[in-house]
Design an enzyme around this catalytic site. Structure first.
Site, PDB file in Angstrom:
ATOM      1  N   THR A  20      40.090  12.026  41.478  1.00  0.00           N
ATOM      2  CA  THR A  20      40.808  12.071  40.693  1.00  0.00           C
ATOM      3  C   THR A  20      41.556  12.482  39.460  1.00  0.00           C
ATOM      4  OG1 THR A  20      38.546  11.379  38.939  1.00  0.00           O
ATOM      5  CG2 THR A  20      39.126   9.524  40.405  1.00  0.00           C
ATOM      6  N   TRP A  21      41.165  13.773  40.281  1.00  0.00           N
ATOM      7  CA  TRP A  21      42.110  14.861  39.359  1.00  0.00           C
ATOM      8  C   TRP A  21      43.901  14.279  38.936  1.00  0.00           C
ATOM      9  CZ3 TRP A  21      42.297  20.323  40.053  1.00  0.00           C
ATOM     10  CH2 TRP A  21      43.315  21.147  38.892  1.00  0.00           C
ATOM     11  N   ASP A  52      35.398  10.590  42.061  1.00  0.00           N
ATOM     12  CA  ASP A  52      34.831  11.944  41.750  1.00  0.00           C
ATOM     13  C   ASP A  52      35.296  11.843  40.787  1.00  0.00           C
ATOM     14  OD1 ASP A  52      33.187  14.669  42.074  1.00  0.00           O
ATOM     15  OD2 ASP A  52      35.109  15.167  41.846  1.00  0.00           O
ATOM     16  N   TYR A  57      39.844  16.266  33.880  1.00  0.00           N
ATOM     17  CA  TYR A  57      41.033  15.716  34.544  1.00  0.00           C
ATOM     18  C   TYR A  57      41.521  14.648  33.315  1.00  0.00           C
ATOM     19  CZ  TYR A  57      38.222  16.970  38.834  1.00  0.00           C
ATOM     20  OH  TYR A  57      37.685  17.624  39.750  1.00  0.00           O
ATOM     21  N   GLN A 176      29.890  21.041  44.720  1.00  0.00           N
ATOM     22  CA  GLN A 176      31.855  20.811  45.364  1.00  0.00           C
ATOM     23  C   GLN A 176      32.054  22.101  45.285  1.00  0.00           C
ATOM     24  OE1 GLN A 176      35.124  18.244  43.644  1.00  0.00           O
ATOM     25  NE2 GLN A 176      32.756  17.011  43.388  1.00  0.00           N
ATOM     26  N   GLY A 205      40.080  19.304  47.164  1.00  0.00           N
ATOM     27  CA  GLY A 205      41.405  20.117  48.691  1.00  0.00           C
ATOM     28  C   GLY A 205      41.386  20.043  49.775  1.00  0.00           C
ATOM     29  N   GLN A 286      48.274   6.247  49.427  1.00  0.00           N
ATOM     30  CA  GLN A 286      47.705   7.178  50.006  1.00  0.00           C
ATOM     31  C   GLN A 286      46.274   6.858  49.590  1.00  0.00           C
ATOM     32  OE1 GLN A 286      48.720   9.364  45.766  1.00  0.00           O
ATOM     33  NE2 GLN A 286      50.797  10.461  46.482  1.00  0.00           N
TER      34      GLN A 286
END
Length: 328
Positions: A20-21, A52, A57, A176, A205, A286
């Site tokens: 959710t960044w 997450d 964020y 992580q 990532g 997405q």
């Protein structure tokens, strides 16, 4: 969707997690709150049940969006919430690491409030803070677990040595690390260590900040404040080399009837020591694409071809070190 069991969490967890960044908007060119909420709701309805997030964020924004989404979903869905702590910021947006017991106590209450929860499934140290003994940070988390505020204990961006020190104060359930086709430093020691010691991994990532979607070209630009303006991979000759690799990987993905993004996530899920990959999204379409990343495997021949492409096009890979926040 494939699922696994995470230690200390009494629910099966999807191997694709929603990151959710981007929903916080900060460093990603902004985001639409309503679309972000719809993305979370759809992800859970489609079987992606681990979300997450982190206070940093959007400086609380992403956690607030997750909290609003959970309220809409209700208690009938078996979602798993992972958040983090250990980064503090000031009014100028300057960020520093702080994993002191007092800071942890402050952050857990703020996160519970924003998420509208009484217990967080997985609570993670966002970045190692070497000013505070790791075992002291771990012990504070152990106390939070005993108090019922968290279920599982995790770290993020920790080396094996740092994890060893952390485990002196509490059991460690997850780590992580950054990991994708283009950023593979975790293969050297982090993933083997986690595999050997029964520590689950949530790799972030996986699409390398969009590079592995195949949607960029040499003329792609990013707005002021976008994280990718700081990433050396998106600059000059480096960008050209990575785009060349992308174009060479696309036919292999097509062979499996997959988009490059699905192929990249599927590749990561097939690597030793990888438990979960986090797929960042801010629009429902997405995250819908992520559903095609599990339930299939890549042949040894194609895995070898991938390695050949990467070796030939990117002889000197660039890591994600540019993202590390200042030390306290």
């Amino acid at each position: 969707m494939d699922y696994i069991q995470l230690a200390a969490i009494d629910k099966k967890v999807s191997r694709i997690g929603l990151g959710t960044w981007v929903m916080g908007g900060w460093m990603w060119g902004g985001a639409d709150e309503q679309e972000a909420i719809e993305t979370i709701v759809k992800a859970v309805e489609w079987g992606i049940n681990i979300i997450d997030t982190a206070p940093i964020y959007g400086f609380g924004k992403a956690e607030e969006i997750v909290g609003k989404s959970l309220k809409l979903l209700g208690k009938s869905h078996p979602f798993v919430i992972a958040t983090k702590f250990g980064l503090e910021w000031n009014e100028r947006g300057e960020i520093r690491r702080n994993s002191s017991p007092a800071r942890i106590r402050q952050e857990i209450e703020a996160s519970l409030s924003r998420l509208k929860l009484s217990t967080i499934d997985l609570y993670q140290v966002h970045w190692p803070d070497e000013k505070v003994p790791f075992e002291e940070t771990a012990y504070t988390l152990l106390k939070l677990r005993e108090e019922g505020k968290i279920r599982a204990i995790g770290v993020s961006n920790f080396s094996p040595k740092q994890m060893e020190l952390f485990k002196r104060g509490a059991p460690l359930h997850t780590n992580q690390p950054p990991y994708n086709l283009f950023e593979r430093e975790a293969e050297k020691d982090v993933l083997p260590y986690c595999r050997e010691h029964g520590i689950a991994t949530l790799c972030y990532g996986v699409l390398c900040r969009g590079l592995l979607t195949g949607k960029f070209n040499q003329n792609t630009t990013f707005p002021e404040g976008d994280l990718r303006r700081l990433d050396p991979k998106f600059q000059g000759a480096n960008f050209s080399r990575y785009l060349e690799a992308v174009e060479k990987l696309k036919p292999i993905a097509s062979h499996y009837g997959k988009s490059l993004a699905q192929f990249a996530a599927g590749w990561a899920l097939g690597q030793p020591g990888v438990s979960i990959v986090l797929w960042g999204a801010r629009h429902p379409n997405q995250i819908k694409e992520a559903l095609g990343s599990t339930g299939w495997t890549i042949s040894q021949e194609d895995l070898q071809q991938v390695e050949l492409i990467l070796t030939q096009t990117i002889p000197q890979p660039i890591g994600p070190e540019f993202m590390a926040p200042l030390k306290n």
